[in-house]
Write an enzyme that holds these catalytic residues in place. Structure first.
Site, PDB file in Angstrom:
ATOM      1  N   GLU A 197       9.290  47.492  38.236  1.00 22.33           N
ATOM      2  CA  GLU A 197       9.877  46.392  38.413  1.00 22.33           C
ATOM      3  C   GLU A 197      11.378  47.779  39.236  1.00 22.33           C
ATOM      4  OE1 GLU A 197      10.858  43.781  35.629  1.00 22.33           O
ATOM      5  OE2 GLU A 197       9.154  45.030  34.305  1.00 22.33           O
ATOM      6  N   GLN A 282      15.736  42.374  13.592  1.00 21.25           N
ATOM      7  CA  GLN A 282      14.607  43.026  13.556  1.00 21.25           C
ATOM      8  C   GLN A 282      14.948  42.492  15.516  1.00 21.25           C
ATOM      9  OE1 GLN A 282      12.495  45.672  12.057  1.00 21.25           O
ATOM     10  NE2 GLN A 282      13.121  44.983  10.920  1.00 21.25           N
ATOM     11  N   PRO A 283      14.359  43.868  15.893  1.00 21.19           N
ATOM     12  CA  PRO A 283      14.254  43.312  17.604  1.00 21.19           C
ATOM     13  C   PRO A 283      12.997  43.413  17.706  1.00 21.19           C
ATOM     14  CG  PRO A 283      13.647  45.917  16.951  1.00 21.19           C
ATOM     15  CD  PRO A 283      13.975  45.540  15.769  1.00 21.19           C
ATOM     16  N   TYR A 286      10.473  47.757  19.523  1.00 19.88           N
ATOM     17  CA  TYR A 286      11.013  49.422  19.252  1.00 19.88           C
ATOM     18  C   TYR A 286      11.178  50.505  19.783  1.00 19.88           C
ATOM     19  CZ  TYR A 286      10.210  46.379  14.704  1.00 19.88           C
ATOM     20  OH  TYR A 286      10.757  45.533  13.302  1.00 19.88           O
ATOM     21  N   LEU A 288      14.926  51.031  21.409  1.00 19.15           N
ATOM     22  CA  LEU A 288      16.695  51.319  21.067  1.00 19.15           C
ATOM     23  C   LEU A 288      17.230  49.964  22.582  1.00 19.15           C
ATOM     24  CD1 LEU A 288      18.505  50.562  18.502  1.00 19.15           C
ATOM     25  CD2 LEU A 288      19.859  52.048  20.493  1.00 19.15           C
ATOM     26  N   HIS A 289      16.891  49.070  22.338  1.00 17.89           N
ATOM     27  CA  HIS A 289      17.787  48.035  23.807  1.00 17.89           C
ATOM     28  C   HIS A 289      19.563  47.276  23.045  1.00 17.89           C
ATOM     29  CE1 HIS A 289      14.697  45.952  22.198  1.00 17.89           C
ATOM     30  NE2 HIS A 289      15.444  44.267  22.313  1.00 17.89           N
TER      31      HIS A 289
END
Lengths: 359, 359
Positions: A197, A282-283, A286, A288-289
């Protein structure tokens, strides 16, 4: 584009995503992961070159028999229905989505064909029901047929639960569960390492400690800015979520906030006064973003029970370096998620009685 | 009902409310405050007994001439248009709102009159445009005619700004401004003292220090729980907002959270796992109050840039009693608000160039 991205998501992620996004979802997205693999089901008839399979094209809704509403997003004028096709085996799913108004449509509506049925009139205010030419008031429709039980389950609106996760709950229930169920985030590493990408990257800061890569979120086509939605993936590995953040991450977070906003202002002319910048807890995955939305775009995941403003996160960490290890953090889980079942079985949340439909 | 409540709001409050609520607004609500008073404008023709004024009822849209879009809430399929009425003086405002699907309508749609125009077909997925009988796909319409310049301004979508308010900014800009511009909250005292709206009270705790009164918010008709929205007004006076809260308010806030949720579960069968409980910053009026929504209802004011979860507020105060005096708090202001102008003039936020329409 959506097909390509699917290779990133585990089936669980996709299910989670269905319920957190509601009607924003490309309702086809989850299909290809039915069997936990990443390819279209090969037993199904192949798509014709022109994308049409004549035997499956439906001409009108007289063949569709209503069974029940699977999901109703009434504020957005979207509904998802389970039904059957007359004289055919199996189930069908019908997704109906009223179209937004466009300037051209409004102009075309201003004729005597648009009939107003008066409801009441009070001083300068008149209230009506307007009946317009169907062509000017179409309904975006998706028909899934034959639909498997998995399709039905995936479209079915599941009850949502608000969870108030104490540090103890995190350490004894959530963390062990995440570690046990952890899904690969290789797709993130592929982007960070420039293996995949590369054409989608908006900005890249290669610093190993405070760097990040900014890409358009899958929900955004990167054309118009009315629904601008970018995602920053941080360069350091091993930061699972908000819970792992401490004072030592302040420079990383500040870099993401400041440079991310700077780049978006430069490239898309959306200034920092118009950007909502936040993390999910919660994301969905897992690593981090950080999410960047234009303020006028009411993203489903930006409500206060799930979204944590990056500005506040930085402020908290500057003043109280162990803030996120001590805090009770609120999040939302859906009955379709394994984490939800875990929280119910451990007595953190009570199971709702009506499990078919939320409200 | 909406008329009665208007006596509470100053014009500024109403304007603020228009932009924070977007399409949820009863678009008539703001009308009666055009001149800063609380009564209908007496110069306008009176309403007939049956609510209809024959000379003003419009039969179709052929008389409406499009001028411009004032506001576009595309996610909700709502638009507000400025126009003129052919051969008549003055301006008109047209508010168009597509209706949600109901089970009856879906069932009625399943006939050969609902034509499907195929877009593409891919395996089990078929994508179509559906053209249906206009009666099954009506558009809720409000026509304001003649519309004054104030009407236009009130409906016009104004740019929103995200403000990151430091303690210094609060003390030097926001607080002096609030104190100077402060509007009466006598309507709150009337409710707390049982002088007004006693029939609307859901629950009352008369303790002077930790008591509160729970009422349905004006946006909720208190019938179906799908859009449950309650408001708790605290009994102690003088707490303007989140900024004033310290460790000594923990017992008050805990009481509001615990008893408020208990009462809602008891009366409306919505458990605490399904309730979003939060404060606004900035609030619409400066007497501390708490919002209770059912989680599936995506209230416009519940996004993370404006809504602060009560659970987190309590948690913060328990751990750091002066948290809200030290924190940088994010809020949203609209160009229609005086506070916004103040923040621009003091250089806290930059004025946007395109002031007519946000995105």
């Amino acid at each position: 584009m959506w097909l390509k991205r699917l290779t990133r998501f585990s089936r669980r992620d996709v299910i989670q995503s269905v319920f957190s996004q509601g009607p924003r979802l490309d309702c086809r997205r989850s299909y290809y992961t039915t069997k936990g693999d990443m390819e279209p089901e090969t037993k199904k008839p192949k798509v014709e070159d022109n994308g049409h399979r004549e035997d499956q094209v439906v001409r009108d809704l007289s063949q569709f028999e209503f069974v029940r509403v699977l999901a109703d997003y009434s504020q957005k004028k979207v509904v998802c229905v389970e039904g059957r096709i007359k004289d055919k085996e199996g189930k069908a799913v019908l997704w109906l989505d009223k179209t937004p108004f466009s300037e051209n449509v409004i102009k075309s509506m201003c004729t005597e064909k648009s009939q107003l049925v008066p409801e009441f009139n009070n001083d300068v205010y008149g209230s009506y029901s307007t009946l317009v030419d169907p062509k000017l008031n179409e309904i975006k429709t998706t028909l899934v047929y034959p639909a498997t039980e998995q399709h039905i389950q995936r479209f079915l609106q599941k009850p949502l639960y608000i969870v108030e996760e104490t540090p103890e709950c995190y350490n004894t229930v959530t963390l062990p569960f995440i570690e046990k169920e952890q899904f690969s985030v290789d797709w993130v590493y592929n982007i960070l390492e420039g293996k995949k990408e590369t054409d989608r990257i908006i900005y890249e800061d290669k610093d190993p400690d405070i760097g990040f890569t900014l890409i358009p979120d899958l929900k955004w086509n990167a054309k118009q800015t009315v629904d601008l939605y970018c995602l920053a993936l941080v360069r350091p590995r091993g930061i699972k979520s908000l819970r792992d953040l401490t004072g030592k991450h302040v420079s990383l977070l500040k870099n993401v906030l400041d440079k991310g906003r700077e780049v978006i202002e430069e490239k898309f002319k959306i200034g920092k006064e118009r950007l909502r910048v936040y993390l999910h807890y919660q994301p969905t995955f897992y690593h981090l973003h950080v999410h960047f939305n234009v303020i006028t775009f009411e993203a489903s995941g930006s409500h206060c029970e799930k979204a944590y403003l990056l500005r506040s996160v930085i402020d908290n960490l500057e003043q109280y370096p162990d803030y996120y290890q001590k805090a009770t953090l609120t999040c939302v889980v859906s009955e379709g998620q394994n984490l939800c079942q875990e929280l119910i079985s451990k007595g953190v949340i009570r199971k709702l009685e009506n499990t078919n439909k939320d409200e």
